[in-house]
Design a protein around this motif. Sequence first.
Motif, mmCIF file in Angstrom:
data_model
loop_
_atom_site.group_PDB
_atom_site.id
_atom_site.type_symbol
_atom_site.label_atom_id
_atom_site.label_comp_id
_atom_site.label_asym_id
_atom_site.label_seq_id
_atom_site.Cartn_x
_atom_site.Cartn_y
_atom_site.Cartn_z
ATOM 1 N N UNK A 34 -42.449 15.141 -32.145
ATOM 2 C CA UNK A 34 -42.540 16.132 -31.334
ATOM 3 C C UNK A 34 -42.604 17.592 -32.014
ATOM 4 N N UNK A 35 -43.461 18.499 -31.547
ATOM 5 C CA UNK A 35 -43.771 19.838 -32.468
ATOM 6 C C UNK A 35 -42.479 20.566 -32.606
ATOM 7 N N UNK A 36 -41.408 20.584 -31.901
ATOM 8 C CA UNK A 36 -40.171 21.464 -32.140
ATOM 9 C C UNK A 36 -39.245 20.875 -33.204
ATOM 10 N N UNK A 37 -39.827 19.529 -33.781
ATOM 11 C CA UNK A 37 -39.022 19.220 -34.979
ATOM 12 C C UNK A 37 -39.910 19.180 -36.039
ATOM 13 N N UNK A 38 -39.140 19.285 -37.192
ATOM 14 C CA UNK A 38 -39.973 19.056 -38.722
ATOM 15 C C UNK A 38 -40.163 17.673 -38.838
ATOM 16 N N UNK A 39 -41.372 17.217 -39.332
ATOM 17 C CA UNK A 39 -41.890 16.072 -39.409
ATOM 18 C C UNK A 39 -41.682 15.412 -40.679
ATOM 19 N N UNK A 40 -41.532 14.067 -40.960
ATOM 20 C CA UNK A 40 -41.002 13.544 -42.038
ATOM 21 C C UNK A 40 -42.232 13.163 -42.883
ATOM 22 N N UNK A 41 -42.127 12.708 -44.142
ATOM 23 C CA UNK A 41 -43.016 11.901 -44.725
ATOM 24 C C UNK A 41 -43.970 10.810 -43.909
ATOM 25 N N UNK A 42 -45.232 10.383 -44.039
ATOM 26 C CA UNK A 42 -45.645 9.351 -43.398
ATOM 27 C C UNK A 42 -44.923 8.190 -43.870
ATOM 28 N N UNK A 43 -44.880 7.167 -42.901
ATOM 29 C CA UNK A 43 -44.234 5.763 -43.632
ATOM 30 C C UNK A 43 -45.279 4.507 -43.311
ATOM 31 N N UNK A 44 -45.446 3.815 -44.467
ATOM 32 C CA UNK A 44 -46.289 2.711 -44.541
ATOM 33 C C UNK A 44 -45.822 1.414 -43.581
ATOM 34 N N UNK A 45 -44.321 1.661 -43.232
ATOM 35 C CA UNK A 45 -43.812 0.660 -42.434
ATOM 36 C C UNK A 45 -43.220 1.004 -41.178
ATOM 37 N N UNK B 204 -52.002 0.430 -50.855
ATOM 38 C CA UNK B 204 -53.392 0.545 -50.708
ATOM 39 C C UNK B 204 -53.713 1.529 -51.957
ATOM 40 N N UNK B 205 -54.921 1.153 -52.749
ATOM 41 C CA UNK B 205 -55.249 1.610 -53.747
ATOM 42 C C UNK B 205 -55.883 3.325 -53.543
ATOM 43 N N UNK B 206 -55.827 3.973 -54.338
ATOM 44 C CA UNK B 206 -56.243 5.508 -54.171
ATOM 45 C C UNK B 206 -57.533 5.456 -53.598
ATOM 46 N N UNK B 207 -58.446 4.451 -53.837
ATOM 47 C CA UNK B 207 -59.877 4.562 -53.321
ATOM 48 C C UNK B 207 -60.217 3.822 -51.904
ATOM 49 N N UNK B 208 -58.914 3.280 -51.505
ATOM 50 C CA UNK B 208 -59.180 2.424 -50.306
ATOM 51 C C UNK B 208 -59.378 3.715 -49.299
ATOM 52 N N UNK B 209 -60.617 3.581 -48.364
ATOM 53 C CA UNK B 209 -60.851 4.272 -47.357
ATOM 54 C C UNK B 209 -59.575 4.572 -46.188
ATOM 55 N N UNK B 210 -58.946 3.509 -46.026
ATOM 56 C CA UNK B 210 -57.816 3.478 -44.917
ATOM 57 C C UNK B 210 -56.749 4.625 -45.500
ATOM 58 N N UNK B 211 -56.635 4.533 -46.877
ATOM 59 C CA UNK B 211 -55.862 5.811 -47.265
ATOM 60 C C UNK B 211 -56.291 6.736 -46.953
ATOM 61 N N UNK B 212 -57.607 7.257 -47.155
ATOM 62 C CA UNK B 212 -58.235 8.452 -47.055
ATOM 63 C C UNK B 212 -58.160 8.857 -45.262
ATOM 64 N N UNK B 213 -58.485 7.922 -44.727
ATOM 65 C CA UNK B 213 -58.372 8.113 -42.974
ATOM 66 C C UNK B 213 -57.103 8.690 -42.722
ATOM 67 N N UNK B 214 -56.134 7.997 -43.209
ATOM 68 C CA UNK B 214 -54.680 8.101 -43.164
ATOM 69 C C UNK B 214 -54.224 9.754 -43.285
ATOM 70 N N UNK B 215 -54.555 9.868 -44.561
ATOM 71 C CA UNK B 215 -54.304 11.338 -44.868
ATOM 72 C C UNK B 215 -55.184 12.382 -44.058
ATOM 73 N N UNK B 216 -56.471 12.111 -43.812
ATOM 74 C CA UNK B 216 -56.987 13.046 -42.994
ATOM 75 C C UNK B 216 -56.412 13.212 -41.555
ATOM 76 N N UNK B 217 -55.905 11.899 -40.869
ATOM 77 C CA UNK B 217 -55.370 12.086 -39.717
ATOM 78 C C UNK B 217 -53.875 13.013 -39.729
#
Length: 189
Positions: free
Chosen positions: A62-73, A85-98
Motif C-alpha cells: 500500500x502507498x501509505x507504507x514503506x516497501x521492502x526489498x523485492x523477494x524472489x520467494x 537468475x544471472x545478471x543478463x537474464x531478461x526476467x531479472x531486467x523485467x522485474x527491476x524495470x517493473x
Amino acid sequence: MNNFITSSRLTVSSLVICSVLYPAVILGFAMVAAPKSRQGSLIRNDAGEIIGSRLIAQSFTQPGYFWPRPSAVDYDASATGGSNLSPTNPALTERAEAGIAKLNLKSDQKVPADLVAASGSGMDPHISLASAKLQAERVAAARGLSLSTVDSLIQDNLEGQALVVLGGDPIVNVLTLNMAVDQTLAEKE
C-alpha cells in the motif's frame, strides 16, 4: 577386546559431549546473552499478538507504507533463497524495470539497488537509508503526515550505525518503521 571397549567408551563420550553437553552450553549462553533473538526476534502488537519478526521481511504494497526489498520467494519464510537468475537474464531486467515503474519516480531521482534487487535470502527485512528517504514523500502524502514527521521517523528507526564506521550504510527495518508510522497516526487521533 580391550580396544573395542576403549573405542566404545570414546565414541559414547564424544557423542554425549558433542550432541548433548555442547549444545546445552551454547543454548544456555544464548538464552542469557541474547534473550530476544533466541525466540526469533518476534514483534508483538499492543494486544500481545505476534505480527512479525525483526529478522524476516513482510510484503507491504500500500502507498501509505514503506516497501521492502523485492523477494524472489514472495516473502515466504519456508522457501528462502535467491532467484538464481544471472545478471543478463531478461526476467531479472523485467522485474527491476517493473519495480522502478512502481516507484513512480521523478526523472532526476536515482533508484537505490535494494529497492529493485532481492537479497540472497529473499527475506531481508531492511532497506537502506536512501531507499527509505526515497519513499518518504509517498508515505507522507498517503498518510496525511508532514514530510518532516516521516523523515524524523526514519531517523528514529535507523539501525546499523556500527556498520557506518566500517564503511557501510545505515539501514532501516521496514516492519518497525511501518509500525512507527502507524503509531504516529494513532497518537494523532
